[in-house]
Motif scaffolding. Structure first.
Motif, PDB file in Angstrom:
ATOM      1  N   TRP A  27       5.619  10.115  -6.466  1.00 11.80           N
ATOM      2  CA  TRP A  27       6.756  10.265  -7.384  1.00 11.80           C
ATOM      3  C   TRP A  27       6.285  10.813  -8.726  1.00 11.80           C
ATOM      4  O   TRP A  27       6.952  11.638  -9.335  1.00 11.80           O
ATOM      5  N   GLN A  28       5.139  10.365  -9.182  1.00 14.20           N
ATOM      6  CA  GLN A  28       4.607  10.825 -10.474  1.00 14.20           C
ATOM      7  C   GLN A  28       4.156  12.279 -10.394  1.00 14.20           C
ATOM      8  O   GLN A  28       4.447  13.076 -11.276  1.00 14.20           O
ATOM      9  N   LYS A  29       3.428  12.627  -9.330  1.00 13.54           N
ATOM     10  CA  LYS A  29       2.848  13.971  -9.220  1.00 13.54           C
ATOM     11  C   LYS A  29       3.808  14.999  -8.611  1.00 13.54           C
ATOM     12  O   LYS A  29       3.605  16.189  -8.784  1.00 13.54           O
ATOM     13  N   GLY A  30       4.793  14.534  -7.855  1.00 15.02           N
ATOM     14  CA  GLY A  30       5.681  15.458  -7.160  1.00 15.02           C
ATOM     15  C   GLY A  30       5.179  15.762  -5.755  1.00 15.02           C
ATOM     16  O   GLY A  30       5.893  15.590  -4.789  1.00 15.02           O
ATOM     17  N   GLN A  31       3.947  16.197  -5.665  1.00 16.73           N
ATOM     18  CA  GLN A  31       3.299  16.433  -4.377  1.00 16.73           C
ATOM     19  C   GLN A  31       1.797  16.341  -4.577  1.00 16.73           C
ATOM     20  O   GLN A  31       1.304  16.536  -5.687  1.00 16.73           O
ATOM     21  N   ALA A  32       1.083  16.016  -3.493  1.00 18.29           N
ATOM     22  CA  ALA A  32      -0.366  15.848  -3.629  1.00 18.29           C
ATOM     23  C   ALA A  32      -1.021  15.841  -2.254  1.00 18.29           C
ATOM     24  O   ALA A  32      -0.392  15.557  -1.246  1.00 18.29           O
ATOM     25  N   GLY A  74       0.817  -1.216   0.000  1.00 20.74           N
ATOM     26  CA  GLY A  74       0.000   0.000   0.000  1.00 20.74           C
ATOM     27  C   GLY A  74       0.845   1.259   0.000  1.00 20.74           C
ATOM     28  O   GLY A  74       0.528   2.241  -0.691  1.00 20.74           O
ATOM     29  N   GLU A  75       1.916   1.246   0.770  1.00 24.82           N
ATOM     30  CA  GLU A  75       2.821   2.403   0.799  1.00 24.82           C
ATOM     31  C   GLU A  75       3.497   2.603  -0.549  1.00 24.82           C
ATOM     32  O   GLU A  75       3.675   3.741  -1.003  1.00 24.82           O
ATOM     33  N   MET A  76       3.848   1.511  -1.215  1.00 23.24           N
ATOM     34  CA  MET A  76       4.465   1.623  -2.545  1.00 23.24           C
ATOM     35  C   MET A  76       3.506   2.260  -3.541  1.00 23.24           C
ATOM     36  O   MET A  76       3.913   3.079  -4.366  1.00 23.24           O
ATOM     37  N   GLU A  77       2.232   1.894  -3.456  1.00 25.09           N
ATOM     38  CA  GLU A  77       1.246   2.486  -4.369  1.00 25.09           C
ATOM     39  C   GLU A  77       1.168   3.997  -4.148  1.00 25.09           C
ATOM     40  O   GLU A  77       1.107   4.771  -5.112  1.00 25.09           O
ATOM     41  N   ILE A  78       1.191   4.420  -2.900  1.00 20.29           N
ATOM     42  CA  ILE A  78       1.146   5.848  -2.584  1.00 20.29           C
ATOM     43  C   ILE A  78       2.425   6.534  -3.050  1.00 20.29           C
ATOM     44  O   ILE A  78       2.379   7.614  -3.657  1.00 20.29           O
ATOM     45  N   GLN A  85      -1.129  25.067   4.920  1.00 18.85           N
ATOM     46  CA  GLN A  85      -2.455  25.342   4.375  1.00 18.85           C
ATOM     47  C   GLN A  85      -3.472  24.456   5.083  1.00 18.85           C
ATOM     48  O   GLN A  85      -3.101  23.520   5.792  1.00 18.85           O
ATOM     49  N   LYS A  86      -4.738  24.735   4.869  1.00 19.74           N
ATOM     50  CA  LYS A  86      -5.794  23.932   5.487  1.00 19.74           C
ATOM     51  C   LYS A  86      -5.675  22.474   5.046  1.00 19.74           C
ATOM     52  O   LYS A  86      -5.796  21.555   5.848  1.00 19.74           O
ATOM     53  N   THR A  87      -5.450  22.259   3.757  1.00 22.87           N
ATOM     54  CA  THR A  87      -5.272  20.919   3.212  1.00 22.87           C
ATOM     55  C   THR A  87      -3.785  20.605   3.183  1.00 22.87           C
ATOM     56  O   THR A  87      -3.012  21.326   2.560  1.00 22.87           O
ATOM     57  N   HIS A  88      -3.378  19.553   3.864  1.00 22.07           N
ATOM     58  CA  HIS A  88      -1.970  19.182   3.925  1.00 22.07           C
ATOM     59  C   HIS A  88      -1.495  18.650   2.569  1.00 22.07           C
ATOM     60  O   HIS A  88      -2.208  17.896   1.908  1.00 22.07           O
ATOM     61  N   ILE A  89      -0.294  19.050   2.201  1.00 23.43           N
ATOM     62  CA  ILE A  89       0.312  18.626   0.947  1.00 23.43           C
ATOM     63  C   ILE A  89       1.455  17.663   1.281  1.00 23.43           C
ATOM     64  O   ILE A  89       2.337  17.990   2.067  1.00 23.43           O
ATOM     65  N   TYR A  90       1.424  16.483   0.688  1.00 26.07           N
ATOM     66  CA  TYR A  90       2.439  15.455   0.942  1.00 26.07           C
ATOM     67  C   TYR A  90       3.404  15.357  -0.237  1.00 26.07           C
ATOM     68  O   TYR A  90       3.024  15.564  -1.390  1.00 26.07           O
ATOM     69  N   LYS A  91       4.629  14.996   0.097  1.00 23.28           N
ATOM     70  CA  LYS A  91       5.679  14.822  -0.907  1.00 23.28           C
ATOM     71  C   LYS A  91       6.576  13.667  -0.465  1.00 23.28           C
ATOM     72  O   LYS A  91       6.916  13.570   0.726  1.00 23.28           O
TER      73      LYS A  91
END
Length: 123
Positions: free
Chosen positions: A20-25, A11-15, A63-69
């Motif tokens: 990796w594809q999006k850069g951050q999300a 599951g972590e690999m899928e995330i 920000q209100k919505t957390h951004i992950y990288k």
């Protein structure tokens, strides 16, 4: 703290692949990209929180919505996982891994050309 020996779950690999594809999300963007009908948003959120604790991802909470990288390298992670697979599944034989991979999955002509070039560069 970034682990030097990364052992992500499936599951972590899928995330990680999404990040990796999006850069951050955001969690929502990752969840939508995973397109999992059997898993809820909160499951994705919990997994990403665990990944943050493990040092695989960082999150911007400004920000209100957390951004992950992702903070683990795709290349380094892939190398570690392939090395582990070669050692544990193929008894140390990289050739057996490659033959199994090419025997089980149809490689495109471009991929085969890339593989040939890589093998020639090793000579």
């Amino acid at each position: 703290m970034i682990s030097s020996n990364i052992k992500p779950t499936e599951g972590e690999m899928e995330i990680l692949q999404v990040l990796w594809q999006k850069g951050q999300a955001t969690v929502r963007e990752v969840h939508e990209a995973l397109n999992k009908k059997d898993s809820g948003y909160t499951t994705t959120l919990k997994l990403m929180q665990i990944m943050h604790e493990k040092g695989m991802v960082e999150r911007d909470t400004n920000q209100k919505t957390h951004i992950y990288k992702a903070i683990v390298s795709q290349d380094k992670t892939e190398k570690q996982l392939v090395t582990k697979m070669i050692d544990n599944v193929f008894n140390g034989s990289a050739a057996r891994l490659v033959m199994q991979a090419l025997g089980n999955h149809q490689a495109s002509a471009d991929e085969i050309d890339e593989i040939k070039k890589y093998l020639d560069s090793l000579k």
